[in-house]
Design a protein around this motif. Sequence first.
Motif, PDB file in Angstrom:
ATOM      1  N   ASP A   1       0.821  -1.209   0.000  1.00  0.00           N
ATOM      2  CA  ASP A   1       0.000   0.000   0.000  1.00  0.00           C
ATOM      3  C   ASP A   1       0.857   1.262   0.000  1.00  0.00           C
ATOM      4  OD1 ASP A   1      -2.221  -1.590   0.008  1.00  0.00           O
ATOM      5  OD2 ASP A   1      -2.588  -1.402   2.161  1.00  0.00           O
ATOM      6  N   GLY A   2       2.021   1.200   0.613  1.00  0.00           N
ATOM      7  CA  GLY A   2       2.894   2.365   0.700  1.00  0.00           C
ATOM      8  C   GLY A   2       3.475   2.779  -0.637  1.00  0.00           C
ATOM      9  N   ILE A   3       3.646   1.841  -1.546  1.00  0.00           N
ATOM     10  CA  ILE A   3       4.194   2.193  -2.858  1.00  0.00           C
ATOM     11  C   ILE A   3       3.252   3.111  -3.615  1.00  0.00           C
ATOM     12  CG2 ILE A   3       3.302   0.193  -4.124  1.00  0.00           C
ATOM     13  CD1 ILE A   3       6.798   1.649  -4.521  1.00  0.00           C
ATOM     14  N   TRP A   4       1.958   2.989  -3.378  1.00  0.00           N
ATOM     15  CA  TRP A   4       0.985   3.882  -4.021  1.00  0.00           C
ATOM     16  C   TRP A   4       1.101   5.302  -3.472  1.00  0.00           C
ATOM     17  CZ3 TRP A   4      -1.184   2.478  -8.326  1.00  0.00           C
ATOM     18  CH2 TRP A   4      -1.355   1.121  -8.583  1.00  0.00           C
ATOM     19  N   VAL A   5       1.337   5.426  -2.169  1.00  0.00           N
ATOM     20  CA  VAL A   5       1.497   6.750  -1.559  1.00  0.00           C
ATOM     21  C   VAL A   5       2.753   7.427  -2.101  1.00  0.00           C
ATOM     22  CG1 VAL A   5       1.893   7.970   0.624  1.00  0.00           C
ATOM     23  CG2 VAL A   5       0.269   6.078   0.532  1.00  0.00           C
ATOM     24  N   VAL A   6       3.856   6.687  -2.109  1.00  0.00           N
ATOM     25  CA  VAL A   6       5.118   7.244  -2.597  1.00  0.00           C
ATOM     26  C   VAL A   6       5.004   7.579  -4.081  1.00  0.00           C
ATOM     27  CG1 VAL A   6       7.559   6.723  -2.993  1.00  0.00           C
ATOM     28  CG2 VAL A   6       6.486   6.093  -0.836  1.00  0.00           C
ATOM     29  N   GLY A   7       4.414   6.705  -4.868  1.00  0.00           N
ATOM     30  CA  GLY A   7       4.251   6.957  -6.298  1.00  0.00           C
ATOM     31  C   GLY A   7       3.386   8.172  -6.587  1.00  0.00           C
ATOM     32  N   PHE A   8       2.312   8.342  -5.823  1.00  0.00           N
ATOM     33  CA  PHE A   8       1.438   9.487  -6.033  1.00  0.00           C
ATOM     34  C   PHE A   8       2.173  10.792  -5.782  1.00  0.00           C
ATOM     35  CE2 PHE A   8      -1.329  12.676  -4.080  1.00  0.00           C
ATOM     36  CZ  PHE A   8      -2.168  12.947  -5.159  1.00  0.00           C
ATOM     37  N   PHE A   9       2.875  10.874  -4.652  1.00  0.00           N
ATOM     38  CA  PHE A   9       3.564  12.128  -4.341  1.00  0.00           C
ATOM     39  C   PHE A   9       4.776  12.349  -5.232  1.00  0.00           C
ATOM     40  CE2 PHE A   9       1.086  11.753  -0.430  1.00  0.00           C
ATOM     41  CZ  PHE A   9       0.545  13.016  -0.409  1.00  0.00           C
ATOM     42  N   TYR A  10       5.406  11.286  -5.706  1.00  0.00           N
ATOM     43  CA  TYR A  10       6.505  11.439  -6.659  1.00  0.00           C
ATOM     44  C   TYR A  10       5.981  12.050  -7.961  1.00  0.00           C
ATOM     45  CZ  TYR A  10      10.142  10.275  -9.991  1.00  0.00           C
ATOM     46  OH  TYR A  10      11.084  10.348 -10.971  1.00  0.00           O
ATOM     47  N   LEU A  11       4.896  11.495  -8.476  1.00  0.00           N
ATOM     48  CA  LEU A  11       4.331  12.030  -9.720  1.00  0.00           C
ATOM     49  C   LEU A  11       3.763  13.437  -9.527  1.00  0.00           C
ATOM     50  CD1 LEU A  11       2.582   8.862 -11.170  1.00  0.00           C
ATOM     51  CD2 LEU A  11       4.692   9.946 -11.953  1.00  0.00           C
ATOM     52  N   LEU A  12       3.222  13.719  -8.352  1.00  0.00           N
ATOM     53  CA  LEU A  12       2.698  15.057  -8.085  1.00  0.00           C
ATOM     54  C   LEU A  12       3.813  16.098  -8.104  1.00  0.00           C
ATOM     55  CD1 LEU A  12       0.154  16.701  -7.258  1.00  0.00           C
ATOM     56  CD2 LEU A  12       0.894  16.334  -4.890  1.00  0.00           C
ATOM     57  N   THR A  13       4.941  15.791  -7.471  1.00  0.00           N
ATOM     58  CA  THR A  13       6.045  16.759  -7.457  1.00  0.00           C
ATOM     59  C   THR A  13       6.742  16.853  -8.801  1.00  0.00           C
ATOM     60  OG1 THR A  13       7.554  15.086  -6.563  1.00  0.00           O
ATOM     61  CG2 THR A  13       6.468  16.540  -4.976  1.00  0.00           C
ATOM     62  N   LYS A  14       6.706  15.817  -9.602  1.00  0.00           N
ATOM     63  CA  LYS A  14       7.280  15.882 -10.949  1.00  0.00           C
ATOM     64  C   LYS A  14       6.378  16.654 -11.901  1.00  0.00           C
ATOM     65  CE  LYS A  14      11.150  13.810 -10.578  1.00  0.00           C
ATOM     66  NZ  LYS A  14      12.374  14.554 -10.771  1.00  0.00           N
TER      67      LYS A  14
END
Length: 100
Positions: A56-69
């Motif tokens: 579940d944590g990979i979705w959180v990290v992926g979302f914020f990574y794509l948001l900041t990019k």
Amino acid sequence: MEHNLPLGREVPFYSTSSTSSSVKCDKLSLGMGGILMDSFFYFNMFRNIISKFFLDGIWVVGFFYLLTKTYESDRLKQISKYVMGTALALLFIYSVMGSI
């Protein structure tokens, strides 16, 4: 040697004397089988906590990574770090409580 005795129940114990009695089954009377089952339980519990947290944590990290990019902003990066840390902490607590 495998023991299939129910824990916490009275089990008839037959001896060579004329009277029969009962003994209470617990982990000490089961010997090594109780220790192995305990270690399997804890291993399974920790495996479930870790797998749930990372899946579940990979979705959180992926979302914020794509948001900041997508949106280049220093303020957004700072806010994302705090929100991501809080979300991962809550997710870890949820994973632990779900596995107990």
